[in-house]
Design a protein around this motif. Structure first.
Motif, PDB file in Angstrom:
ATOM      1  N   ASP A   1       0.815  -1.219   0.000  1.00 49.97           N
ATOM      2  CA  ASP A   1       0.000   0.000   0.000  1.00 49.97           C
ATOM      3  C   ASP A   1       0.852   1.274   0.000  1.00 49.97           C
ATOM      4  OD1 ASP A   1       0.832  -0.521   2.594  1.00 49.97           O
ATOM      5  OD2 ASP A   1      -0.998   0.261   3.519  1.00 49.97           O
ATOM      6  N   GLN A   2       2.166   1.159   0.248  1.00 45.43           N
ATOM      7  CA  GLN A   2       3.061   2.312   0.187  1.00 45.43           C
ATOM      8  C   GLN A   2       3.660   2.513  -1.206  1.00 45.43           C
ATOM      9  OE1 GLN A   2       5.971   1.769   3.262  1.00 45.43           O
ATOM     10  NE2 GLN A   2       4.527   2.262   4.896  1.00 45.43           N
ATOM     11  N   LEU A   3       3.529   1.540  -2.071  1.00 44.88           N
ATOM     12  CA  LEU A   3       4.120   1.636  -3.415  1.00 44.88           C
ATOM     13  C   LEU A   3       3.591   2.823  -4.228  1.00 44.88           C
ATOM     14  CD1 LEU A   3       4.401  -2.133  -4.385  1.00 44.88           C
ATOM     15  CD2 LEU A   3       6.225  -0.581  -3.647  1.00 44.88           C
ATOM     16  N   PRO A   4       2.290   3.123  -4.199  1.00 46.79           N
ATOM     17  CA  PRO A   4       1.832   4.301  -4.962  1.00 46.79           C
ATOM     18  C   PRO A   4       2.492   5.606  -4.497  1.00 46.79           C
ATOM     19  CG  PRO A   4      -0.031   2.903  -4.439  1.00 46.79           C
ATOM     20  CD  PRO A   4       1.147   2.363  -3.668  1.00 46.79           C
TER      21      PRO A   4
ATOM     22  N   ALA B   1       5.948   5.582  -5.952  1.00 47.00           N
ATOM     23  CA  ALA B   1       5.873   5.809  -7.405  1.00 47.00           C
ATOM     24  C   ALA B   1       5.644   7.293  -7.695  1.00 47.00           C
ATOM     25  CB  ALA B   1       4.762   4.957  -8.017  1.00 47.00           C
ATOM     26  N   ASP B   2       4.801   7.944  -6.888  1.00 45.75           N
ATOM     27  CA  ASP B   2       4.574   9.384  -7.058  1.00 45.75           C
ATOM     28  C   ASP B   2       5.859  10.176  -6.821  1.00 45.75           C
ATOM     29  OD1 ASP B   2       1.908   8.949  -7.660  1.00 45.75           O
ATOM     30  OD2 ASP B   2       1.194   9.475  -5.639  1.00 45.75           O
ATOM     31  N   ARG B   3       6.621   9.787  -5.801  1.00 51.20           N
ATOM     32  CA  ARG B   3       7.890  10.482  -5.533  1.00 51.20           C
ATOM     33  C   ARG B   3       8.842  10.347  -6.723  1.00 51.20           C
ATOM     34  NH1 ARG B   3       7.543   8.408   0.080  1.00 51.20           N
ATOM     35  NH2 ARG B   3       7.371  10.208   1.430  1.00 51.20           N
ATOM     36  N   PHE B   4       8.948   9.130  -7.235  1.00 52.45           N
ATOM     37  CA  PHE B   4       9.851   8.921  -8.363  1.00 52.45           C
ATOM     38  C   PHE B   4       9.347   9.619  -9.622  1.00 52.45           C
ATOM     39  CE2 PHE B   4      11.457   5.411  -5.708  1.00 52.45           C
ATOM     40  CZ  PHE B   4      12.801   5.775  -5.717  1.00 52.45           C
ATOM     41  N   ALA B   5       8.033   9.745  -9.780  1.00 49.53           N
ATOM     42  CA  ALA B   5       7.489  10.480 -10.929  1.00 49.53           C
ATOM     43  C   ALA B   5       7.925  11.937 -10.887  1.00 49.53           C
ATOM     44  CB  ALA B   5       5.963  10.371 -10.958  1.00 49.53           C
ATOM     45  N   LEU B   6       8.023  12.507  -9.685  1.00 50.21           N
ATOM     46  CA  LEU B   6       8.498  13.887  -9.555  1.00 50.21           C
ATOM     47  C   LEU B   6       9.908  14.037 -10.101  1.00 50.21           C
ATOM     48  CD1 LEU B   6       7.306  14.845  -5.960  1.00 50.21           C
ATOM     49  CD2 LEU B   6       6.356  15.632  -8.137  1.00 50.21           C
ATOM     50  N   LEU B   7      10.707  13.010  -9.939  1.00 54.49           N
ATOM     51  CA  LEU B   7      12.100  13.048 -10.382  1.00 54.49           C
ATOM     52  C   LEU B   7      12.243  12.771 -11.875  1.00 54.49           C
ATOM     53  CD1 LEU B   7      13.667  10.996  -7.452  1.00 54.49           C
ATOM     54  CD2 LEU B   7      13.436  13.476  -7.642  1.00 54.49           C
TER      55      LEU B   7
ATOM     56  N   GLN C   1      12.334  11.862   3.084  1.00 60.45           N
ATOM     57  CA  GLN C   1      12.693  10.666   2.319  1.00 60.45           C
ATOM     58  C   GLN C   1      13.143  11.044   0.911  1.00 60.45           C
ATOM     59  OE1 GLN C   1       9.005   8.534   3.033  1.00 60.45           O
ATOM     60  NE2 GLN C   1      10.105   7.086   4.332  1.00 60.45           N
ATOM     61  N   LEU C   2      12.505  12.031   0.313  1.00 57.78           N
ATOM     62  CA  LEU C   2      12.932  12.506  -1.003  1.00 57.78           C
ATOM     63  C   LEU C   2      14.287  13.203  -0.890  1.00 57.78           C
ATOM     64  CD1 LEU C   2      12.267  12.713  -3.965  1.00 57.78           C
ATOM     65  CD2 LEU C   2      11.005  14.806  -3.489  1.00 57.78           C
ATOM     66  N   ALA C   3      14.513  13.908   0.204  1.00 56.69           N
ATOM     67  CA  ALA C   3      15.810  14.557   0.429  1.00 56.69           C
ATOM     68  C   ALA C   3      16.933  13.524   0.431  1.00 56.69           C
ATOM     69  CB  ALA C   3      15.794  15.342   1.734  1.00 56.69           C
ATOM     70  N   ALA C   4      16.688  12.383   1.047  1.00 54.27           N
ATOM     71  CA  ALA C   4      17.700  11.322   1.080  1.00 54.27           C
ATOM     72  C   ALA C   4      18.006  10.811  -0.328  1.00 54.27           C
ATOM     73  CB  ALA C   4      17.233  10.178   1.976  1.00 54.27           C
ATOM     74  N   ILE C   5      16.988  10.748  -1.166  1.00 55.65           N
ATOM     75  CA  ILE C   5      17.198  10.331  -2.561  1.00 55.65           C
ATOM     76  C   ILE C   5      17.986  11.403  -3.306  1.00 55.65           C
ATOM     77  CG2 ILE C   5      16.049   9.867  -4.770  1.00 55.65           C
ATOM     78  CD1 ILE C   5      13.730   8.649  -3.080  1.00 55.65           C
ATOM     79  N   LEU C   6      17.610  12.663  -3.127  1.00 60.81           N
ATOM     80  CA  LEU C   6      18.298  13.761  -3.804  1.00 60.81           C
ATOM     81  C   LEU C   6      19.754  13.862  -3.366  1.00 60.81           C
ATOM     82  CD1 LEU C   6      15.478  16.450  -3.739  1.00 60.81           C
ATOM     83  CD2 LEU C   6      16.248  15.118  -5.715  1.00 60.81           C
TER      84      LEU C   6
END
Length: 130
Positions: free
Chosen positions: A30-33, A36-42, A106-111
């Motif tokens: 249930d966390q996958l969407p 996926a939205d976070r990665f779509a931003l990138l 969490q997005l900051a960690a990816i960036l």
């Protein structure tokens, strides 16, 4: 295969341990969407540029983001509107200016994993030694 849901327990596995590791790697379905939205931003270069600039230099104003990214002020504003609606960035008034910063840790960690080229060409081109 202790992690396989009962509705998939009838399926054959070549390596049961690997199947369990894969299920652990996926995490909660249930966390996958949200991910996926976070990665779509990138996935769009202008949004990625704005996100990187906000992450590394925020709080930062729209005009400064436009100058830094080379994107028109209106386009930067539209990108920020999308990012604010999704809870990714937040804006705070500083007099008449709104300064934006990244809100999603969490997005900051990816960036943080995205590093600019370290050949010095950008800084030499612009005459700065940051």
């Amino acid at each position: 295969m202790h992690l396989v849901p009962t509705e998939r327990a009838h399926r054959k596995a070549i390596d049961e341990h690997t199947v369990c590791l894969a299920i652990e790697g996926i995490g909660e379905p249930d966390q996958l969407p949200d991910w996926a939205d976070r990665f779509a931003l990138l996935g769009e270069p202008h949004r990625l540029a704005v996100l990187l600039a906000v992450h590394r230099a925020g709080p930062i104003a729209v005009t400064d983001l436009a100058t830094a990214t080379g994107i028109a002020d209106t386009a930067v504003s539209q990108i920020l509107r999308l990012l604010r609606a999704g809870g990714t960035v937040t804006g705070a008034k500083d007099g008449r200016i709104v300064r934006y910063e990244l809100k999603d840790a969490q997005l900051a960690a990816i960036l943080d994993q995205i590093r600019p080229a370290s050949d010095g060409a950008h800084h030499e081109l612009h005459g700065s030694a940051i």
